[in-house]
Design an enzyme around this catalytic site. Structure first.
Site, PDB file in Angstrom:
ATOM      1  N   SER A  91       0.092  -5.117  -5.336  1.00 35.85           N
ATOM      2  CA  SER A  91      -0.328  -4.014  -4.461  1.00 35.85           C
ATOM      3  C   SER A  91      -1.835  -4.053  -4.286  1.00 35.85           C
ATOM      4  CB  SER A  91       0.045  -2.663  -5.076  1.00 35.85           C
ATOM      5  OG  SER A  91      -0.961  -2.236  -5.995  1.00 35.85           O
ATOM      6  N   ASP A  92      -2.335  -3.342  -3.280  1.00 38.47           N
ATOM      7  CA  ASP A  92      -3.781  -3.150  -3.202  1.00 38.47           C
ATOM      8  C   ASP A  92      -4.164  -2.034  -4.179  1.00 38.47           C
ATOM      9  OD1 ASP A  92      -6.425  -3.421  -2.580  1.00 38.47           O
ATOM     10  OD2 ASP A  92      -6.126  -3.435  -0.411  1.00 38.47           O
ATOM     11  N   TYR A  93      -5.454  -1.860  -4.321  1.00 36.41           N
ATOM     12  CA  TYR A  93      -6.049  -0.989  -5.335  1.00 36.41           C
ATOM     13  C   TYR A  93      -5.565   0.463  -5.203  1.00 36.41           C
ATOM     14  CZ  TYR A  93     -10.115   0.048  -8.389  1.00 36.41           C
ATOM     15  OH  TYR A  93     -10.952   0.394  -9.417  1.00 36.41           O
ATOM     16  N   ASN A  94      -4.769   0.899  -6.111  1.00 33.08           N
ATOM     17  CA  ASN A  94      -4.261   2.275  -6.136  1.00 33.08           C
ATOM     18  C   ASN A  94      -3.289   2.578  -4.992  1.00 33.08           C
ATOM     19  OD1 ASN A  94      -4.233   4.803  -7.487  1.00 33.08           O
ATOM     20  ND2 ASN A  94      -5.520   5.691  -5.889  1.00 33.08           N
ATOM     21  N   ALA A  95      -2.883   1.544  -4.278  1.00 28.99           N
ATOM     22  CA  ALA A  95      -2.109   1.784  -3.051  1.00 28.99           C
ATOM     23  C   ALA A  95      -0.750   2.423  -3.329  1.00 28.99           C
ATOM     24  CB  ALA A  95      -1.924   0.481  -2.285  1.00 28.99           C
TER      25      ALA A  95
END
Ligand code: NOJ
Length: 707
Positions: A255-259
């Site tokens: 996933s992307d950062y905190n997505a």
């Protein structure tokens, strides 16, 4: 039992979730830090992957902790190595301008070697988002507006980073990001929702990802954004069905950062439990920085939203990646000291890449190369070594970088070079303008070094006015008022095409330098002095007005093509439709004439193809490299077709020399997504166009027939 089977059989739920979790080592942070206790987490097996660790010692220390955990599963360490690790190459948009896949691959290879020597295993690159909106700051990180270029870039970068075999001590797992259409946020505002049609996905935004998959990319990162109301981090249709199902990708999706937690803000999950379940069901294996899998999946299991099989499948993919990277066999295989010779060769490559990335947009009266004489170097980016790195500079340090001023002083040690910044990049302070402009009196030629700081492009750096920030325009006015008839050359540093039509109109020459990397000043000096000829071409159309955005060459035809004789046609009342500089534009110190475009045979069936050739003659006084573009257009098709890029190639010619550039064009490559979005081969006439840019007026044309 295989190693992975035995490990999965032995793992507790917490250990499984640990392999599905990526936490930050805090060297570079792009969002809230959600998790503390990194060391304890690694040692207990609750964290199996870490991003943002820089430095071989830190990497080794973290790895040691993991190997002391119960199951001794090695850590996966990743960092955003986007355009170099310590040795910083031009930003991707700039490097694209070289239009040379071998160069693109070479810089990725060197970046991987340098990152691996720092103990890293993975880079979150390449960014494959086609971008047609310079307001979007992340246009800097990609290869511009065209999907064909995006595919070539994808292949080159994956090959370069991964080096043919993932378990090599000098390779990094690459990550195709941000899947997909992240480059088309509404109004160019980062993270905003995207509304693109399924056809646009197939024709424009997906092809670079497909190319990365075909090149064997190890991992994929979904975009922060949503398409058609579905966030990519929960998009089963695009992740599970298309990427995994149809395209057969069985590598790791991170996933992307905190997505994953942000699915709650998107309004598709009520809590972290639902968010985690949605992401896992969509096919995401690693949760970067949201801690959502850790916090949410146990309850999701209980609620029946996910199964242990879903979790095990993700864990297996992560373990397999670690296995492919050779981490089980030797977790410390990456990390080491590189020789001075290797580092020097890498710097040389950085210089070559920078030289080949800087686009000569305008050169009236042969203002460049510079004639001998005194120089005034004016502007806030003249001596801005750190800004030469551009966005995402991994382990790059400002003191390694050569500013434009330093490069010129080094190249021209006996020449008088006066310098004044005039203004800051961004502030409202005008107090230095008079002193800056006064240098014009003592100089024979004036170099204006203008543009954006490194921090003004990249993530979360959208600009509604992508022009000169601060008081730079006032500095330009003052310098031009004082320059008399002296040549004024503007060097633009930026992570995007800057909308500066007035500046371009008033100066003699303009170089688009982008952010050229650590060898910026030396590369610029090579070009300015004529030791090298510019050869780069803009990979993105340069708008003449913000109101034209998005402006790109691959527009579909309209039923009412622009005509000045007819009011009711597709045009603006106040600006031309054409960008200020078209895709592919870039001047050299040569002068190339194109003749004799030929396409043979003149008809071909689906299994066959054509050879297209064109002859170039350098009529100019200097040797130069010229990039030739090949476009096609399907004249009459069941789906209206735009002009499409199908090839690019470079030739270097001495003054007076002629040479032929040839392309192979497979008939199959002239297929397009049909009404059902599947590739469709349609017999009919195809226009073949070749020339120096997407400017139709400068393209030679021939016609072939598909039968
Ligand atoms: C957020 C960015 O969108 C992504 O490209 C990057 O890889 C991660 N942060 C990690 O830094």
């Amino acid at each position: 039992m295989s190693r992975i089977d035995s490990l999965v059989a032995a793992m507790t739920l917490t250990e499984k979730l640990g392999q599905m979790t990526m936490a930050t080592g805090d060297s570079a942070v792009t969002g809230a830090v959600m998790r503390t206790g990194l060391d304890a987490g690694i040692a207990s097996g609750a964290i199996g992957n870490v991003l943002n660790i820089a430095g071989a010692d830190k990497a080794r220390a973290a790895q040691r902790l993991a190997l002391e955990s119960r199951l001794k599963i090695p850590l996966l360490l990743g960092l955003d190595i986007i355009h170099g690790h310590r040795t910083i190459f031009p930003i991707p948009l700039g490097e694209t301008a070289a239009f040379d896949p071998l160069l693109w691959e070479a810089t990725a290879r060197e970046a991987a070697k340098e990152g691996a020597a720092d103990g890293l295993h993975m880079t979150f690159a390449p960014m494959l988002d086609v971008a047609r909106d310079p307001r979007w700051g992340r246009i800097a990180e990609g290869s511009g507006e065209d999907p064909y270029v995006g595919q070539a870039m994808a292949r080159a970068k994956v090959k370069g980073f991964q080096g043919g075999r993932l378990d090599g001590a000098d390779t990094l797992a690459a990550c195709a990001k941000h899947y997909c259409a992240y480059g088309a946020p509404t109004a160019g505002r980062d993270y905003a929702t995207t509304d693109v049609t399924p056809r646009a996905l197939r024709e424009i935004y997906l092809p670079p990802f497909e190319a990365a998959l075909n090149a064997g990319v190890a991992t994929v990162m979904p975009a922060f954004s949503s398409i058609d109301g579905i966030p990519l981090s929960a998009h089963r249709g695009l992740l599970k069905d298309y990427l995994r199902g149809k395209l057969g990708f069985d590598g790791v999706i991170v996933s992307d950062y905190n997505a994953i937690a942000e699915l709650i803000h998107h309004g598709v999950a009520a809590d972290v439990v639902e968010a985690a379940a949605l992401a896992l069901k969509a096919g995401i294996d690693i949760d970067m920085m949201a801690n959502a899998y850790h916090d949410g999946l146990p309850a999701a299991l209980q609620r029946g939203l996910v199964t242990m099989t879903d979790i095990d499948t993700a864990v297996r993919r992560v373990l397999r990646l670690k296995e492919q990277l050779g981490l089980f066999d030797d977790p410390y295989r990456r990390g080491g000291v590189e020789s001075a010779t290797v580092l020097a060769a890498r710097r040389q490559l950085a210089r070559e890449a920078a030289t080949r990335s800087i686009v000569l947009l305008k050169n009236d009266g042969a203002a460049l190369p510079l004639a001998e004489g005194r120089l005034a170097v004016i502007g806030p980016l003249a001596d801005a070594a750190g800004d030469m790195r551009g966005c995402w500079s991994a382990a790059g340090v400002a003191s390694d970088c050569v500013s434009a001023l330093a490069g010129l002083r080094f190249a021209l040690p006996h020449q008088s070079i006066l310098y004044a910044p005039g203004v800051d990049i961004e502030s409202d302070d005008e107090s230095g303008i008079a002193a800056g402009a006064a240098l014009c009196d003592e100089a024979d030629a004036i170099l204006l070094c203008l543009g954006e700081s490194a921090a003004m492009s990249g993530e979360a750096c959208s600009r509604a006015h992508p022009g000169l920030p601060g008081k730079q325009a006032a500095l330009v006015d003052a310098v031009l008022a004082r320059a008399g008839g002296k040549k004024v050359i503007a060097i633009l540093f930026s992570g995007r095409p800057l909308v500066v039509p007035d500046l371009v109109a008033r100066v003699d020459a303009v170089l688009a330098a982008w952010a050229p990397g650590c060898e910026a000043g030396n590369a610029l000096a090579d070009l300015l002095t004529g030791r090298a000829s510019p050869s780069a071409r803009t990979p993105v159309s340069w708008p003449r007005a913000v109101g034209q955005i998005p402006v790109f060459f691959g527009e579909r035809p309209t039923g009412r093509p622009a005509s000045s004789a007819d009011h009711y046609t597709s045009k603006y009342l106040d600006v031309p439709n054409e960008p200020l500089f078209p895709f592919g534009h870039g001047l050299t110190y040569g002068d190339f004439a194109y003749t004799g475009l030929q396409a043979t045979p003149d008809r071909a069936a689906e299994a066959d193809g054509f050879t297209v050739s064109v002859t170039l003659t350098n009529q100019g006084p200097r040797a130069a490299g010229e990039t030739v573009f090949l476009f096609t257009r399907d004249k009459v098709a069941s789906i209206s077709r735009p002009m499409e890029l199908k090839g690019f190639s470079r030739i270097t010619l001495q003054p007076g020399e002629s040479g032929t550039v040839s392309f192979s064009l497979a008939a199959r490559d002239l297929r397009f997504p049909g009404p059902d979005l599947e590739p469709l081969y349609e017999p009919g006439e195809i226009e073949i166009l070749a020339g120096p840019s997407a400017d139709r007026a400068r393209l030679l044309s021939a016609t072939v027939r598909l039968v």
